[in-house]
Write a protein that holds these residues in place. Structure first.
Motif, PDB file in Angstrom:
ATOM      1  N   ASN A 135     113.527  26.800   8.973  1.00 59.75           N
ATOM      2  CA  ASN A 135     113.919  25.869   7.818  1.00 59.75           C
ATOM      3  C   ASN A 135     113.773  24.768   9.372  1.00 59.75           C
ATOM      4  O   ASN A 135     113.459  24.049   8.701  1.00 59.75           O
ATOM      5  N   SER A 172     108.951  21.883   1.914  1.00 58.22           N
ATOM      6  CA  SER A 172     109.551  21.651   2.468  1.00 58.22           C
ATOM      7  C   SER A 172     110.940  22.853   1.469  1.00 58.22           C
ATOM      8  O   SER A 172     111.747  24.064   2.124  1.00 58.22           O
ATOM      9  N   LEU A 212     104.728  18.221  -0.262  1.00 55.40           N
ATOM     10  CA  LEU A 212     105.011  18.471   1.106  1.00 55.40           C
ATOM     11  C   LEU A 212     106.653  18.710   0.599  1.00 55.40           C
ATOM     12  O   LEU A 212     107.252  20.328   1.528  1.00 55.40           O
ATOM     13  N   LEU A 213     107.577  17.841  -0.003  1.00 59.66           N
ATOM     14  CA  LEU A 213     108.451  18.585   0.062  1.00 59.66           C
ATOM     15  C   LEU A 213     109.197  19.897  -1.168  1.00 59.66           C
ATOM     16  O   LEU A 213     109.885  20.455  -0.460  1.00 59.66           O
ATOM     17  N   ALA A 273     107.836  19.743   7.391  1.00 60.17           N
ATOM     18  CA  ALA A 273     107.416  19.374   6.417  1.00 60.17           C
ATOM     19  C   ALA A 273     108.086  18.171   5.268  1.00 60.17           C
ATOM     20  O   ALA A 273     107.235  17.667   4.664  1.00 60.17           O
ATOM     21  N   SER A 274     109.034  18.127   5.461  1.00 58.37           N
ATOM     22  CA  SER A 274     110.274  16.763   5.091  1.00 58.37           C
ATOM     23  C   SER A 274     109.838  15.729   5.795  1.00 58.37           C
ATOM     24  O   SER A 274     110.073  14.641   4.825  1.00 58.37           O
ATOM     25  N   SER A 302     106.287  14.441   4.603  1.00 61.03           N
ATOM     26  CA  SER A 302     106.427  13.948   3.483  1.00 61.03           C
ATOM     27  C   SER A 302     107.072  12.255   3.488  1.00 61.03           C
ATOM     28  O   SER A 302     106.501  10.905   2.657  1.00 61.03           O
ATOM     29  N   GLY A 359     110.262  23.848   7.626  1.00 57.93           N
ATOM     30  CA  GLY A 359     110.940  22.781   5.869  1.00 57.93           C
ATOM     31  C   GLY A 359     111.231  21.601   6.478  1.00 57.93           C
ATOM     32  O   GLY A 359     110.348  21.097   5.585  1.00 57.93           O
ATOM     33  N   GLU A 360     111.742  21.227   7.900  1.00 57.09           N
ATOM     34  CA  GLU A 360     112.134  20.003   8.088  1.00 57.09           C
ATOM     35  C   GLU A 360     110.850  19.327   8.596  1.00 57.09           C
ATOM     36  O   GLU A 360     111.067  18.131   8.375  1.00 57.09           O
ATOM     37  N   THR A 409     112.854  26.436   3.378  1.00 58.54           N
ATOM     38  CA  THR A 409     113.795  26.579   3.518  1.00 58.54           C
ATOM     39  C   THR A 409     114.776  27.395   2.732  1.00 58.54           C
ATOM     40  O   THR A 409     115.454  28.188   3.011  1.00 58.54           O
TER      41      THR A 409
END
Length: 231
Positions: free
Chosen positions: A131, A109, A105-106, A137-138, A141, A134-135, A113
């Protein structure tokens, strides 16, 4: 030491999150500086160019560039350390894959991004949504990291750490989400439509919530790295 890889991995994750926290503060300051520059330009259009407006625009623009660069460097370093830490911690997982899922997941991300940054000028709306993806997904995580810590804590009979990790999952994620929403509203709407004062206020609220979420998360990571090292 029962879980040497997890101990070293969580230690690296802890270090990466400290760098990420500092980078987030820099990014928040950069956003505020950018809004200051916008406000100064708007005042210059209404009142004409004055010394105060010129100084405000220059200071805001310079501050935006400096803090944006600092944030970018810190975030890149933090992501690299985090990826290394997650990969290391995953080696001690036997019947779960929390750290491995968090790693994937990271990486997702980072990809989202990175692609978003490519389209910043040509497709700004697409870039904003990438973006955000991506956030998100982070954030997911982070859930798997905390759940992974809880699972390993149970294996070393540290039920207190396991319970704390699982209880704080909701708190950390909610703080991150609310902070993300508050910070992204000015990004998706122009300062003119919101009012610069409101945009700055939302940016500050988002930054504060994000900082609090990082502090809570770091407390758990600190206790986990100590517990795994002593097990």
């Amino acid at each position: 030491m029962k879980f040497p890889n997890a101990a070293d991995g969580v230690k690296k994750i802890f270090t990466s999150e400290i760098l990420m926290l500092i980078g987030t503060v820099c990014a928040g300051i950069a956003l505020l500086m950018g809004l200051l520059a916008v406000e100064s330009d708007k005042n210059a259009m209404i009142e004409g160019v004055t010394d105060s407006n010129a100084v405000g625009a220059l200071a805001g623009g310079a501050g935006f560039l400096v803090f944006s660069l600092g944030a970018a460097v810190l975030v890149i370093i933090a992501l690299i350390i985090n990826i290394i830490g997650l990969n290391k911690a995953s080696k001690d997982e036997e019947d779960t894959n929390n750290f491995k899922v968090a790693l994937f997941l990271l990486i997702a991300s980072v990809v989202l991004t990175g692609v978003g940054s490519v389209f910043t000028n040509s497709q700004p709306n697409m870039a904003k949504w990438l973006n955000v993806g991506g956030e998100v997904a982070s954030l997911i995580s982070t859930y798997y990291i905390l759940d992974g810590i809880a699972s390993l804590a149970e294996k070393i009979n540290n039920q207190e750490l396991a319970d704390k990790s699982r209880k704080l999952i909701i708190a950390v994620l909610c703080l991150h989400i609310f902070g993300l929403v508050a910070e992204r509203i000015p990004d998706f709407m122009s300062a003119g439509s919101l009012g610069t004062g409101l945009a700055i206020g939302l940016a500050v609220v988002g930054l504060v919530l994000t900082i609090v979420s990082y502090v809570v998360y770091l407390v758990v990571l600190s206790q986990a790295k100590k517990a795994f090292a002593e097990a």
